[in-house]
Design an enzyme around this catalytic site. Structure first.
Site, short mmCIF file in Angstrom:
data_model
loop_
_atom_site.label_atom_id
_atom_site.label_comp_id
_atom_site.label_asym_id
_atom_site.label_seq_id
_atom_site.Cartn_x
_atom_site.Cartn_y
_atom_site.Cartn_z
N ASP A 141 -12.60 -1.63 2.17
CA ASP A 141 -11.54 -1.83 1.37
C ASP A 141 -10.86 -0.44 1.15
O ASP A 141 -10.38 -0.27 0.25
CB ASP A 141 -12.19 -2.27 -0.06
CG ASP A 141 -11.16 -2.90 -0.98
OD1 ASP A 141 -11.30 -2.51 -2.44
OD2 ASP A 141 -9.91 -3.22 -0.51
N LYS A 144 -6.05 0.07 5.28
CA LYS A 144 -6.07 -0.79 6.13
C LYS A 144 -6.08 -0.55 7.50
O LYS A 144 -6.84 -1.44 8.54
CB LYS A 144 -5.14 -1.94 5.66
CG LYS A 144 -4.97 -2.22 4.20
CD LYS A 144 -6.40 -2.64 3.42
CE LYS A 144 -6.38 -2.45 2.21
NZ LYS A 144 -7.85 -2.13 1.66
N ASP A 169 -11.82 -6.66 2.47
CA ASP A 169 -10.72 -7.14 1.60
C ASP A 169 -9.50 -7.16 2.16
O ASP A 169 -9.18 -6.23 3.13
CB ASP A 169 -10.89 -5.94 0.16
CG ASP A 169 -10.03 -6.68 -0.82
OD1 ASP A 169 -9.76 -5.82 -1.64
OD2 ASP A 169 -9.82 -8.13 -0.99
N ASN A 170 -8.41 -7.69 1.51
CA ASN A 170 -6.95 -7.77 1.96
C ASN A 170 -6.67 -8.10 3.36
O ASN A 170 -5.62 -7.44 3.88
CB ASN A 170 -6.49 -6.31 1.71
CG ASN A 170 -6.95 -5.70 0.36
OD1 ASN A 170 -7.70 -4.86 0.26
ND2 ASN A 170 -6.54 -6.49 -0.72
N GLU A 199 -5.54 -9.56 -6.01
CA GLU A 199 -6.17 -9.38 -7.38
C GLU A 199 -5.00 -9.35 -8.44
O GLU A 199 -3.82 -8.99 -8.14
CB GLU A 199 -6.75 -7.95 -7.38
CG GLU A 199 -5.95 -6.84 -6.61
CD GLU A 199 -6.35 -6.31 -5.50
OE1 GLU A 199 -6.67 -7.48 -4.83
OE2 GLU A 199 -6.13 -5.14 -4.98
N1 LIG Z 1 -11.01 6.84 5.57
C1 LIG Z 1 -11.26 6.96 4.28
N2 LIG Z 1 -12.52 7.63 3.68
C2 LIG Z 1 -12.86 7.50 2.64
N3 LIG Z 1 -11.96 7.04 1.45
C3 LIG Z 1 -10.91 6.68 1.98
C4 LIG Z 1 -10.30 6.47 3.25
N4 LIG Z 1 -9.14 5.75 3.27
C5 LIG Z 1 -8.83 5.58 1.96
N5 LIG Z 1 -9.90 5.98 1.20
C6 LIG Z 1 -9.84 5.72 -0.26
O1 LIG Z 1 -9.98 4.38 -0.32
C7 LIG Z 1 -9.03 3.79 -1.45
C8 LIG Z 1 -7.91 3.21 -0.65
C9 LIG Z 1 -7.81 2.00 -0.88
C10 LIG Z 1 -6.53 1.21 -0.04
N6 LIG Z 1 -6.36 -0.14 -0.63
C11 LIG Z 1 -5.05 -0.66 -0.52
O2 LIG Z 1 -4.29 -0.14 -0.19
C12 LIG Z 1 -5.01 -1.93 -1.34
C13 LIG Z 1 -3.53 -2.22 -1.44
C14 LIG Z 1 -3.47 -3.57 -2.16
N7 LIG Z 1 -2.18 -4.05 -2.45
O3 LIG Z 1 -1.33 -3.23 -2.19
O4 LIG Z 1 -1.89 -5.04 -3.13
C15 LIG Z 1 -4.25 -4.33 -2.52
C16 LIG Z 1 -5.61 -3.82 -2.15
O5 LIG Z 1 -6.92 -4.82 -2.63
C17 LIG Z 1 -6.12 -2.72 -1.68
O6 LIG Z 1 -7.49 -2.30 -1.43
C18 LIG Z 1 -8.34 5.03 -2.08
O7 LIG Z 1 -9.30 5.44 -2.87
C19 LIG Z 1 -8.55 6.23 -0.75
O8 LIG Z 1 -8.69 7.38 -1.49
MG LIG Z 2 -8.67 -4.13 -1.82
#
Ligand SMILES: Nc1ncnc2c1ncn2[C@@H]1O[C@H](/C=C/CNC(=O)c2cc([N+](=O)[O-])cc(O)c2O)[C@@H](O)[C@H]1O
Ligand SMILES: [Mg+2]
Length: 214
Positions: A141, A144, A169-170, A199
Site C-alpha cells: 500500500d 504504486k 491495495d489500489n 476508500e
Molecule cells: N518505498 C517506500 N518505503 C517505505 N514507505 C514508503 C515507500 N513508498 C511510500 N512509502 C510511504 O507509504 C505511504 C504511501 C502511500 C501511497 N498511497 C497512495 O498514493 C494512495 C493514493 C490513493 N488515492 O490517491 O486515492 C488511495 C490510496 O489507497 C493510496 O494508498 C506514505 O506514508 C509514504 O511515506
Molecule cells: Mg491504498
C-alpha cells in the site's frame, strides 16, 4: 504552527477512540475520513476484505509496505494470533511518528514493529535484522510504482514461500498497471481481484490477492 492532516487524524483517534480498543481506533479513523477529511487509508469497505484475507491466513509473519498513519497496521495487527509479528515499513518520519502513536493507542505495540526506512533498503535486510525466514502475508500500500520492483526484490531475497500471499491495495485507483500485468501473467502466482471502492468514495478500486506458488 499549522497542524497536518495526519496530526488531525491522530487527534481524532485520541479524542474518540478508547485506549487499548483497536476496533474503536479503526472506527474513529473511518469516521474522521468519511465526515471530516479524506485520507488514503485502505478504509472500511476494502478493510473488510483485508480482514477476511488475514483471518483466512492466520499469519505468523506479516509485512506491510507503507504504514502512513497506521490504519491498516491496526486493522491487521488486531486479528493476529499471539506471538505473530507485523513488520511495517514507512520512510516518512512525520508519518511514522503519527503511526507509532495510533498503534500505541490501539494497544498493539507488542505485535507491531514499525521500521523507519525505504522498502528497497529494508527488504534485503529482513532475514538478518528481524530473523524472518519468509512472510505469510504482504500488504502492499505504498507508492504504486514500487509494488513491482519490491515484489521482485522479495522473490530475489527468498522472502516468499509456496503459499505466501501478496495483497495489493489500489490496483485500479490510483492503479498499479505494471504490477497487475506482471502478477496476472506470471505462472508463479495465482491471482484474484476483489472488486470494491476507493476508500470513502463511490469510485471503483479493489484489492488483488496473489498466492505465490514457489
Ligand atoms: N518505498 C517506500 N518505503 C517505505 N514507505 C514508503 C515507500 N513508498 C511510500 N512509502 C510511504 O507509504 C505511504 C504511501 C502511500 C501511497 N498511497 C497512495 O498514493 C494512495 C493514493 C490513493 N488515492 O490517491 O486515492 C488511495 C490510496 O489507497 C493510496 O494508498 C506514505 O506514508 C509514504 O511515506
Ligand atoms: Mg491504498
Amino acid at each position: 504552527t499549522q497542524s497536518t492532516r495526519p496530526q488531525r487524524l491522530l487527534n481524532a483517534v485520541q479524542k474518540n477512540a478508547t485506549r487499548g480498543d483497536p476496533r474503536s481506533v479503526v472506527k474513529a479513523i473511518d469516521d474522521f475520513c468519511r465526515h471530516k477529511e479524506w485520507a488514503m487509508n485502505v478504509g472500511d469497505e476494502k478493510g473488510c476484505i483485508l480482514d477476511s484475507v488475514v483471518s483466512e491466513i492466520n499469519p505468523a509473519a506479516v509485512l506491510e509496505l507503507g504504514t502512513y498513519c497506521g490504519y491498516s497496521t491496526v486493522r491487521i495487527a488486531r486479528l493476529l494470533p499471539p506471538h505473530a509479528k507485523l513488520i511495517t515499513l514507512e520512510f516518512n518520519p512525520d508519518f511514522a511518528a503519527i503511526a507509532r502513536q495510533v498503534i500505541a493507542w490501539a494497544g498493539l505495540e507488542e505485535k507491531v514493529q514499525l521500521v523507519e526506512g525505504a522498502s528497497g533498503d529494508w527488504i534485503p535486510k529482513m532475514k538478518e535484522q528481524f530473523g524472518i525466514t519468509t512472510f505469510d502475508l504482504v500488504f502492499l500500500d505504498h507508492w504504486k510504482d514500487r509494488y513491482l520492483p519490491d515484489t521482485k526484490l522479495m522473490e530475489e531475497c527468498g522472502l516468499l514461500r509456496k503459499g505466501s500471499v501478496l495483497l495489493a491495495d489500489n490496483v485500479i485507483c490510483p492503479g498499479t498497471p505494471d504490477y497487475l500485468e506482471y502478477i496476472r501473467s506470471s505462472p508463479r502466482y495465482e491471482s484474484r481481484y476483489f472488486k470494491s471502492h476507493l476508500e470513502y468514495t463511490k469510485v471503483e478500486d479493489g484489492l488483488e490477492k496473489s498466492v505465490f506458488k514457489g
